[in-house]
Write a protein that holds these residues in place. Structure first.
Motif, PDB file in Angstrom:
ATOM      1  N   MET A   1      -3.005   4.950  -3.291  1.00  0.00           N
ATOM      2  CA  MET A   1      -2.904   3.917  -2.268  1.00  0.00           C
ATOM      3  C   MET A   1      -1.710   4.162  -1.366  1.00  0.00           C
ATOM      4  SD  MET A   1      -2.155  -0.075  -2.859  1.00  0.00           S
ATOM      5  CE  MET A   1      -0.612   0.406  -3.593  1.00  0.00           C
ATOM      6  N   LYS A   2      -1.915   3.946  -0.075  1.00  0.00           N
ATOM      7  CA  LYS A   2      -0.828   4.112   0.876  1.00  0.00           C
ATOM      8  C   LYS A   2      -0.151   2.770   1.095  1.00  0.00           C
ATOM      9  CE  LYS A   2      -1.988   4.776   5.143  1.00  0.00           C
ATOM     10  NZ  LYS A   2      -2.403   5.418   6.389  1.00  0.00           N
ATOM     11  N   THR A   3       1.174   2.743   1.000  1.00  0.00           N
ATOM     12  CA  THR A   3       1.935   1.517   1.224  1.00  0.00           C
ATOM     13  C   THR A   3       2.945   1.762   2.308  1.00  0.00           C
ATOM     14  OG1 THR A   3       1.718   0.925  -1.086  1.00  0.00           O
ATOM     15  CG2 THR A   3       3.422  -0.207   0.157  1.00  0.00           C
ATOM     16  N   LYS A   4       2.896   0.963   3.382  1.00  0.00           N
ATOM     17  CA  LYS A   4       3.881   1.089   4.451  1.00  0.00           C
ATOM     18  C   LYS A   4       5.042   0.166   4.181  1.00  0.00           C
ATOM     19  CE  LYS A   4       0.338   2.166   7.787  1.00  0.00           C
ATOM     20  NZ  LYS A   4      -0.722   2.051   6.846  1.00  0.00           N
TER      21      LYS A   4
ATOM     22  N   LEU B   1       5.621  -1.623  19.565  1.00  0.00           N
ATOM     23  CA  LEU B   1       6.128  -0.492  18.796  1.00  0.00           C
ATOM     24  C   LEU B   1       5.121  -0.054  17.734  1.00  0.00           C
ATOM     25  CD1 LEU B   1       9.860  -1.572  18.332  1.00  0.00           C
ATOM     26  CD2 LEU B   1       8.997   0.311  19.752  1.00  0.00           C
ATOM     27  N   ILE B   2       4.492  -1.025  17.071  1.00  0.00           N
ATOM     28  CA  ILE B   2       3.477  -0.689  16.067  1.00  0.00           C
ATOM     29  C   ILE B   2       2.313   0.045  16.729  1.00  0.00           C
ATOM     30  CG2 ILE B   2       1.741  -1.665  14.518  1.00  0.00           C
ATOM     31  CD1 ILE B   2       3.743  -3.895  13.848  1.00  0.00           C
ATOM     32  N   ALA B   3       1.880  -0.463  17.878  1.00  0.00           N
ATOM     33  CA  ALA B   3       0.757   0.162  18.573  1.00  0.00           C
ATOM     34  C   ALA B   3       1.091   1.599  18.969  1.00  0.00           C
ATOM     35  CB  ALA B   3       0.381  -0.666  19.798  1.00  0.00           C
ATOM     36  N   ALA B   4       2.326   1.812  19.408  1.00  0.00           N
ATOM     37  CA  ALA B   4       2.731   3.138  19.867  1.00  0.00           C
ATOM     38  C   ALA B   4       2.968   4.115  18.720  1.00  0.00           C
ATOM     39  CB  ALA B   4       3.994   3.025  20.715  1.00  0.00           C
ATOM     40  N   SER B   5       3.240   3.581  17.535  1.00  0.00           N
ATOM     41  CA  SER B   5       3.621   4.438  16.410  1.00  0.00           C
ATOM     42  C   SER B   5       2.468   5.254  15.851  1.00  0.00           C
ATOM     43  CB  SER B   5       4.214   3.594  15.283  1.00  0.00           C
ATOM     44  OG  SER B   5       3.202   2.840  14.622  1.00  0.00           O
ATOM     45  N   GLY B   6       1.248   4.725  15.965  1.00  0.00           N
ATOM     46  CA  GLY B   6       0.105   5.394  15.368  1.00  0.00           C
ATOM     47  C   GLY B   6      -0.023   5.163  13.875  1.00  0.00           C
ATOM     48  N   GLU B   7       0.877   4.378  13.298  1.00  0.00           N
ATOM     49  CA  GLU B   7       0.815   4.017  11.881  1.00  0.00           C
ATOM     50  C   GLU B   7       0.838   2.499  11.787  1.00  0.00           C
ATOM     51  OE1 GLU B   7       3.803   5.892   9.570  1.00  0.00           O
ATOM     52  OE2 GLU B   7       3.212   7.935  10.130  1.00  0.00           O
ATOM     53  N   TYR B   8      -0.169   1.953  11.148  1.00  0.00           N
ATOM     54  CA  TYR B   8      -0.390   0.517  11.245  1.00  0.00           C
ATOM     55  C   TYR B   8      -0.339  -0.158   9.879  1.00  0.00           C
ATOM     56  CZ  TYR B   8      -2.500   2.743  15.303  1.00  0.00           C
ATOM     57  OH  TYR B   8      -2.725   3.552  16.397  1.00  0.00           O
ATOM     58  N   PRO B   9       0.205  -1.377   9.810  1.00  0.00           N
ATOM     59  CA  PRO B   9       0.111  -2.156   8.573  1.00  0.00           C
ATOM     60  C   PRO B   9      -1.361  -2.334   8.187  1.00  0.00           C
ATOM     61  CG  PRO B   9       1.616  -3.192  10.123  1.00  0.00           C
ATOM     62  CD  PRO B   9       0.921  -2.108  10.873  1.00  0.00           C
ATOM     63  N   ASP B  10      -1.609  -2.497   6.911  1.00  0.00           N
ATOM     64  CA  ASP B  10      -2.994  -2.623   6.443  1.00  0.00           C
ATOM     65  C   ASP B  10      -3.660  -3.889   6.965  1.00  0.00           C
ATOM     66  OD1 ASP B  10      -2.673  -0.265   4.929  1.00  0.00           O
ATOM     67  OD2 ASP B  10      -1.704  -1.411   3.329  1.00  0.00           O
ATOM     68  N   LEU B  11      -2.905  -4.976   7.041  1.00  0.00           N
ATOM     69  CA  LEU B  11      -3.370  -6.240   7.613  1.00  0.00           C
ATOM     70  C   LEU B  11      -2.378  -6.639   8.708  1.00  0.00           C
ATOM     71  CD1 LEU B  11      -4.169  -8.120   4.289  1.00  0.00           C
ATOM     72  CD2 LEU B  11      -5.860  -7.290   5.921  1.00  0.00           C
ATOM     73  N   ILE B  12      -2.891  -7.166   9.807  1.00  0.00           N
ATOM     74  CA  ILE B  12      -2.025  -7.488  10.942  1.00  0.00           C
ATOM     75  C   ILE B  12      -2.423  -8.829  11.540  1.00  0.00           C
ATOM     76  CG2 ILE B  12      -1.091  -6.725  13.154  1.00  0.00           C
ATOM     77  CD1 ILE B  12      -2.022  -3.912  12.520  1.00  0.00           C
ATOM     78  N   SER B  13      -1.420  -9.666  11.790  1.00  0.00           N
ATOM     79  CA  SER B  13      -1.604 -10.893  12.557  1.00  0.00           C
ATOM     80  C   SER B  13      -0.740 -10.775  13.807  1.00  0.00           C
ATOM     81  CB  SER B  13      -1.194 -12.118  11.736  1.00  0.00           C
ATOM     82  OG  SER B  13      -1.310 -13.302  12.501  1.00  0.00           O
ATOM     83  N   ALA B  14      -1.343 -10.360  14.909  1.00  0.00           N
ATOM     84  CA  ALA B  14      -0.607 -10.043  16.137  1.00  0.00           C
ATOM     85  C   ALA B  14      -0.678 -11.146  17.175  1.00  0.00           C
ATOM     86  CB  ALA B  14      -1.129  -8.745  16.734  1.00  0.00           C
TER      87      ALA B  14
ATOM     88  N   ASN C   1      -6.039   0.728   6.577  1.00  0.00           N
ATOM     89  CA  ASN C   1      -6.171   0.000   5.314  1.00  0.00           C
ATOM     90  C   ASN C   1      -6.879   0.872   4.275  1.00  0.00           C
ATOM     91  OD1 ASN C   1      -7.468  -1.931   3.300  1.00  0.00           O
ATOM     92  ND2 ASN C   1      -6.229  -3.348   4.512  1.00  0.00           N
ATOM     93  N   PRO C   2      -6.306   0.976   3.055  1.00  0.00           N
ATOM     94  CA  PRO C   2      -6.896   1.863   2.036  1.00  0.00           C
ATOM     95  C   PRO C   2      -8.198   1.354   1.456  1.00  0.00           C
ATOM     96  CG  PRO C   2      -5.092   0.622   1.080  1.00  0.00           C
ATOM     97  CD  PRO C   2      -5.076   0.340   2.565  1.00  0.00           C
TER      98      PRO C   2
ATOM     99  N   THR D   1      -1.591  -3.247  -3.539  1.00  0.00           N
ATOM    100  CA  THR D   1      -0.626  -3.694  -2.538  1.00  0.00           C
ATOM    101  C   THR D   1      -1.088  -3.286  -1.150  1.00  0.00           C
ATOM    102  OG1 THR D   1       1.213  -3.529  -4.093  1.00  0.00           O
ATOM    103  CG2 THR D   1       1.762  -3.555  -1.755  1.00  0.00           C
ATOM    104  N   MET D   2      -1.102  -4.262  -0.244  1.00  0.00           N
ATOM    105  CA  MET D   2      -1.444  -3.993   1.149  1.00  0.00           C
ATOM    106  C   MET D   2      -0.308  -4.466   2.029  1.00  0.00           C
ATOM    107  SD  MET D   2      -5.480  -4.977   1.482  1.00  0.00           S
ATOM    108  CE  MET D   2      -6.698  -4.285   0.347  1.00  0.00           C
ATOM    109  N   SER D   3       0.097  -3.618   2.960  1.00  0.00           N
ATOM    110  CA  SER D   3       1.151  -4.022   3.901  1.00  0.00           C
ATOM    111  C   SER D   3       0.579  -5.023   4.900  1.00  0.00           C
ATOM    112  CB  SER D   3       1.729  -2.804   4.609  1.00  0.00           C
ATOM    113  OG  SER D   3       0.718  -2.071   5.263  1.00  0.00           O
TER     114      SER D   3
END
Length: 564
Positions: free
Chosen positions: A2-5, A94-107, A362-363, A48-50
């Protein structure tokens, strides 16, 4: 594997959310294994999900609260969560530009930035196959979850707009300390003149507190995005406009106007200029930070506010914890003059919009949607709102009842109560019914209904309400029946692609407004008109008419999307 950010504060959020889910099972909310796909992650450990949320959560306890621990047991999912600190718009960019995203997002409204870069999954099939509770909850509103007229994908589960909600609680309007209206014999508080006179008269009699510190007539919260809530939004509430963000929309024609260009609103800001010139406006209004604002309220010296109670809750809760109930605030439907109706309760219907989505990183999207589906279940919502049966509430003659000692802590020791129990911390993570909706047992899903609200009021509130012939603060406000339902919901709730001209213009106009409005309020009264005229000219030079036209196209598209 599992990937965890790693996001600051994420672990805290994760623990809390898992505990909440666990508490919802069974008649007494004791966890029962297996429901809603409660399988564990690798090696029998929770998955675990980020998670990132654009809103702050100051009472978050890392899911070590009572509900959080139960959620972990119940679902086998842990959220490693970060709640926004500072500017959430910048963080989302910054998240959008990073190319790496939390598993769940409330934007919230900035989800468009993530959709634009392909960060969000289309949840349509996941909901259809794995989320019966979400489908049942939204019912005929499911089509309102679609992203746009051109893109019918579902990128978020709406969690900020409650389904079929009835408004019982007035948490906005103009606030006056109970001791102010009581000492003045409960005068009518209907117009800005009434509000101003009450503050001035009380200050003349009571210029300082018991320690000799100066009392403050009116303070506003201008710290970053809170400028909208406390400084600029009241301009339309007091002049008959509904809350459509930075735009006024004609109900009949759907014609859009940048709301500051309305002549009526110019007079609202002229009144604030007058309040400043006469010494009734806190001189620190445009330099204080949010924490300083709440600390000032907690001192008991601030007589008047123009704000939403959730924005000054930390300060008011501190007063309640000290038993200083007469220095907490009532809510009054103040307008510029009696020709206007205060519009806090203008109905929008179910708005959909902001909520939680699953990212492409998300994994295990199936586990994620099952987790969100559990939060939408009857069992889950009872836990989130009421807590654990036998501890936070009892069932008496078929009705859920909160014991007096528990309710006292819930109302008067909010921060500590939330950190310990988790009640009230998880609402905006999952889809939910609104106030006044009954569950299968005939009880309300939420604890915000007239009988409970009255029970929550302290004696000072009850005395003031009784003097004004009301039982709820809402009784003082114009009801929903005075206004037509807006077929577009609310314009601020419509997602705008980040690279669209409207989005670019919105930012440009906001920056101009946040500079010019404080300048106009703090100016000498004789300089106000010149500054305002310069502000209007600057808006015109920076594309305000194109912003209005573009926003109108989005409003018309929303109406078509929801009614096709």
């Amino acid at each position: 594997m599992m990937k965890t950010k790693k996001f600051t504060g994420v672990l805290l959020s994760a623990t809390m959310l898992v505990g909440l889910l666990a508490a919802c099972s069974g008649g007494n909310n004791e966890p029962s294994p297996g429901t809603n796909g409660g399988e564990s992650g690798d090696n029998g450990q929770p998955l675990t999900m980020s998670f990132f949320s654009a809103d702050p959560s100051p009472n978050w306890a890392g899911m070590q609260d009572e509900i959080g621990k139960l959620l972990t047991e119940r679902t086998g999912v842990v959220l490693d969560a970060e709640y926004a600190v500072g500017d959430p718009v910048q963080k989302i960019a910054l998240i959008a530009a990073s190319g790496e995203y939390p598993d769940l997002i409330s934007a919230k409204q900035d989800v468009a930035k993530l959709v634009d870069v392909g960060a969000m999954l289309d949840l349509t099939d996941l909901i259809e196959e794995h989320a019966p509770n979400i489908k049942a909850l939204f019912g005929d509103y499911m089509k309102r979850l679609r992203y746009s007229e051109d893109d019918h994908a579902i990128y978020v589960i709406p969690t900020y707009a409650a389904v079929d909600s009835q408004n019982f609680n007035a948490g906005g309007g103009f606030g006056l300390q109970h001791r102010v209206v009581k000492e003045l014999g409960f005068p009518e508080i209907r117009t800005v003149e009434d509000f101003e006179n009450a503050i001035r008269t009380y200050l003349e009699k009571n210029p300082t507190d018991e320690s000799g510190n100066k009392n403050i007539g009116l303070t506003l919260n201008s710290d970053d995005w809170r400028m909208y809530i406390s400084v600029t939004n009241p301009a339309f509430f007091t002049t008959g406009g509904s809350d459509d963000g930075e735009f006024y929309i004609d109900h009949e024609t759907m014609e859009v106007t940048y709301h500051f260009r309305r002549p009526e609103e110019k007079e609202y800001f002229r009144w604030l200029n007058h309040m400043n010139a006469t010494g009734l406006l806190d001189p620190e209004t445009f330099v204080q930070k949010h924490d300083q604002y709440n600390a000032k309220i907690a001192s008991g010296r601030v007589l008047g506010l123009i704000d939403q109670d959730w924005n000054y809750g930390d300060g008011e809760n501190a007063l309640k914890a000290e038993g200083k109930f007469d220095q907490t605030y009532g809510h009054y439907p103040v307008t510029m003059s009696e020709e206007y109706l205060e519009t806090s309760f203008w109905p929008t219907g179910f708005m959909s919009g902001s909520g939680v989505g699953i990212s492409v990183d998300n994994p295990d999207p199936v586990r994620a949607i099952k987790f969100l589906d559990y939060l939408a279940s009857e069992e889950g919502q009872i836990l989130l709102n009421w807590g654990v049966e036998g501890k936070h509430y009892n069932v008496v003659d078929g009705k859920r009842v909160i014991p007096a000692d528990v309710n006292n802590r819930k109302v008067n020791e909010v921060a500590n109560f939330q950190r310990e129990t988790g009640i009230g911390l998880y609402t905006n993570i999952g889809a939910h019914y609104g106030d006044g909706v009954e569950d299968s047992t005939g009880n309300f899903y939420t604890t915000s209904f007239p009988e409970q609200l009255i029970e929550d009021y302290n004696d000072a509130e009850k005395e003031v309400l009784d003097a004004y012939g009301a039982t709820l603060w809402k009784d003082l406000f114009p009801s929903e029946d005075n206004f037509p339902i807006k077929p577009w919901g609310a314009a601020w709730n419509i997602p705008i692609p980040g690279d669209h001209e409207v989005s670019v213009l919105d930012t440009r106009l906001r920056d101009i407004t946040w500079k010019r409005i404080p300048e106009a309020i703090l100016a000498k009264p004789e300089e106000f008109d010149a500054i305002w005229d310069a502000y209007m000219e600057e808006l015109e030079k920076n594309g305000v008419e194109r912003a209005e036209k573009g926003r109108q196209e989005f409003v018309e598209a929303r109406v078509a999307l929801w009614n096709d």
